[in-house]
Design a protein around this motif. Structure first.
Motif, PDB file in Angstrom:
ATOM      1  N   ARG A  52      46.572  48.228  33.940  1.00 58.42           N
ATOM      2  CA  ARG A  52      46.712  47.584  35.241  1.00 58.42           C
ATOM      3  C   ARG A  52      45.343  47.373  35.896  1.00 58.42           C
ATOM      4  NH1 ARG A  52      51.506  47.058  38.361  1.00 58.42           N
ATOM      5  NH2 ARG A  52      50.884  46.738  40.524  1.00 58.42           N
ATOM      6  N   ASP A  62      43.779  44.387  34.372  1.00 57.36           N
ATOM      7  CA  ASP A  62      44.291  43.137  34.954  1.00 57.36           C
ATOM      8  C   ASP A  62      43.524  42.785  36.225  1.00 57.36           C
ATOM      9  OD1 ASP A  62      46.114  42.740  33.031  1.00 57.36           O
ATOM     10  OD2 ASP A  62      47.844  43.507  34.166  1.00 57.36           O
ATOM     11  N   THR A  66      41.270  39.382  36.780  1.00 57.50           N
ATOM     12  CA  THR A  66      41.562  38.322  37.737  1.00 57.50           C
ATOM     13  C   THR A  66      40.548  38.260  38.878  1.00 57.50           C
ATOM     14  OG1 THR A  66      43.058  39.843  38.842  1.00 57.50           O
ATOM     15  CG2 THR A  66      44.032  38.273  37.307  1.00 57.50           C
TER      16      THR A  66
END
Lengths: 204, 285
Positions: free
Chosen positions: A55, A58, A62
């Motif tokens: 996580r 991620d 981004t």
């Protein structure tokens, strides 16, 4: 009439301001924006706090990566041997190095507790194309950790090409390792080692 | 001090001898890195330290970290940091930074009194920044080159210069010189555990980052020391494409002459500001 004029002025100002923003946020504002964004997410994300590295990755992908120039970073890490690499090898090296750095960075994010980030005074001339933005991580009961970001100006805006934690460049710290790998097995040898490393970290 | 060293190493001595012997027998497997001429020995010592850490030091630090409430840990860290500030101040003074030295002494005065024997770092909250100095940095400021990289048993990475500095640091260390001996031993142990515990979070990041942990730690140590000697503003290194092979040779002093500098304390070469220049810089601020 006068009111119209003012409105027009304001409109022009707004348009030019937004155009400027898309052409390039100032480097210190960029770092501040990204940092604040990441910190807000971290504070509210129980999964990352609980150690969920995927996580965290991620989040890095981004929010953080779009502002990094990995080709430049890889060139810096490889040093003088970079010139001997083919275009294809350069591409592959930078992909593998990117994966390695994302893992490292996400791993560090999972150990986030309640640190705050302070931005050191920043000055630059309008003509500068290479600047360093200085920040420091403050943590209760421990000495602050300085983190500096080196950025260069590109057509698409300012891009980070080095991160220096407590005086240690996370990029050039690889130089000796990379060049001894290249000495032993050429650029392909280094690629192989990087792939193997990324494979073992991925399986964890 | 001698007692302390003996005590720490006695139990480990046979293992240590074995490691040293093995590394000497293996011949120094070096990759020809000019900063690390005894790499074979260093690698053996590094893995010895890793083994000891994994078996003893780290588990103790983890236990301490688990059972000690955060505010208590902070108090312990602050307590030892306060004791260290006096020597930090001395080093700043002899490096030609009287302003910093004064700030360090003020920190001790404030933290020892208002901060209740150093348990609270009130001075930092008042804006007196904590500095990081030791005698190795002072030698660096004075122009002594790094010398060879060396991994010491238990104490870990140093350069030859920093080993010299470290010997001075522990000689004057108020904790190591404290009487009675049993109090001193408890204090030394607690300080070591506190230091080790503070490094726990950084560890998994290093494991994730390093292709070769030995080289990663070595190069990070060398960069870190360079940065510290220049108080966080080291002169920028040569850029990638124009990166000269072994640029560090330019600033590196051969080992023999480093020893000479250490012995006679001669100011040398190097791009480090002299104390006078540093004093001028401080005065300008």
């Amino acid at each position: 009439m006068f009111k119209r004029f003012i409105q027009l002025m304001l409109l022009c100002f707004a348009v030019s301001a937004s155009a400027q923003a898309s052409a390039g946020v100032a480097p210190d504002a960029l770092i501040k924006g990204v940092t604040d964004d990441v910190l807000t997410t971290l504070r509210n994300d129980a999964a990352i706090k609980g150690g969920d590295a995927r996580r965290a990755a991620d989040l890095v992908e981004t929010k953080v990566l779009p502002h990094f120039n990995f080709m430049r970073m890889t060139a810096l890490a490889v040093g003088r041997d970079w010139r001997t690499a083919s275009a294809e090898q350069k591409k592959q090296l930078s992909d593998e190095f990117r994966t390695l750095l994302v893992r490292t960075y996400s791993n560090a994010l999972t150990s986030y507790r309640d640190q705050t980030v302070e931005f050191r005074p920043f000055r630059m001339a309008a003509s500068d194309t290479d600047v360093t933005v200085r920040t420091q991580i403050n943590q209760p009961g421990a000495r602050p950790i300085p983190i500096d970001y080196a950025l260069e100006k590109q057509d698409s805006g300012w891009k980070v090409y080095d991160v220096i934690v407590a005086g240690v460049s996370l990029v050039t710290n690889y130089r000796e390792t990379f060049s001894s790998e290249i000495r032993a097995g050429g650029v392909d040898g280094l690629l192989k080692t990087l792939r193997a490393k990324n494979a073992t970290t991925a399986s964890k | 001090m001698t007692n302390m060293k003996n005590q720490k190493t006695t139990g480990l001595r046979p293992a240590l001898v074995a490691v040293v012997a093995a590394s000497l027998l293996a011949g120094c497997a070096t990759s020809g890195n000019p900063k690390d001429p005894i790499e074979g020995f260093n690698r053996a010592m590094f893995s010895f330290n890793e083994t000891v850490d994994k078996a003893v030091i780290k588990p103790v630090a983890q236990g301490y970290d688990a059972i000690t409430p955060r505010p208590v840990q902070t108090g312990v860290s602050n307590f030892f940091a306060n004791i260290a500030d006096l020597w930090i101040g001395f080093n700043n003074l002899v490096q030609g930074k009287p302003g910093e030295a004064l700030s360090d002494v003020s920190r001790v005065l404030i933290n020892t009194t208002i901060g209740i024997v150093g348990l609270f770092d009130v001075a930092s909250e008042m804006g007196l920044e904590k500095h990081d100095e030791d005698f190795g940095q002072t030698l660096g400021r004075w122009g002594v080159g790094d010398g060879a990289y060396v991994v010491l048993p238990i104490f870990g990475p140093r350069t030859l210069r920093d080993t010299g500095g470290f010997l001075v640091d522990i000689t004057v260390d108020p904790v190591a010189n404290h009487e009675p001996v049993d109090v001193r031993n408890v204090a030394l142990g607690l300080r070591a555990i506190d230091t080790r515990a503070s490094l726990l979070p950084a560890e998994s990041a290093i494991d994730a980052a390093a292709l070769d942990k030995y080289a990663y730690v070595r190069d990070a140590y060398l960069q870190r020391r360079r940065s510290l000697i220049h108080d966080g503003n080291p002169p920028r290194e040569v850029e990638d494409m124009s990166y000269a092979p072994n640029e560090n040779l330019l600033t590196m002093v051969p080992i023999e002459s480093t020893w000479t500098f250490m012995l006679v304390g001669a100011p040398a070469t190097g791009n480090v500001d002299t104390p006078v220049v540093a004093a001028l810089n401080t005065a300008q601020h």
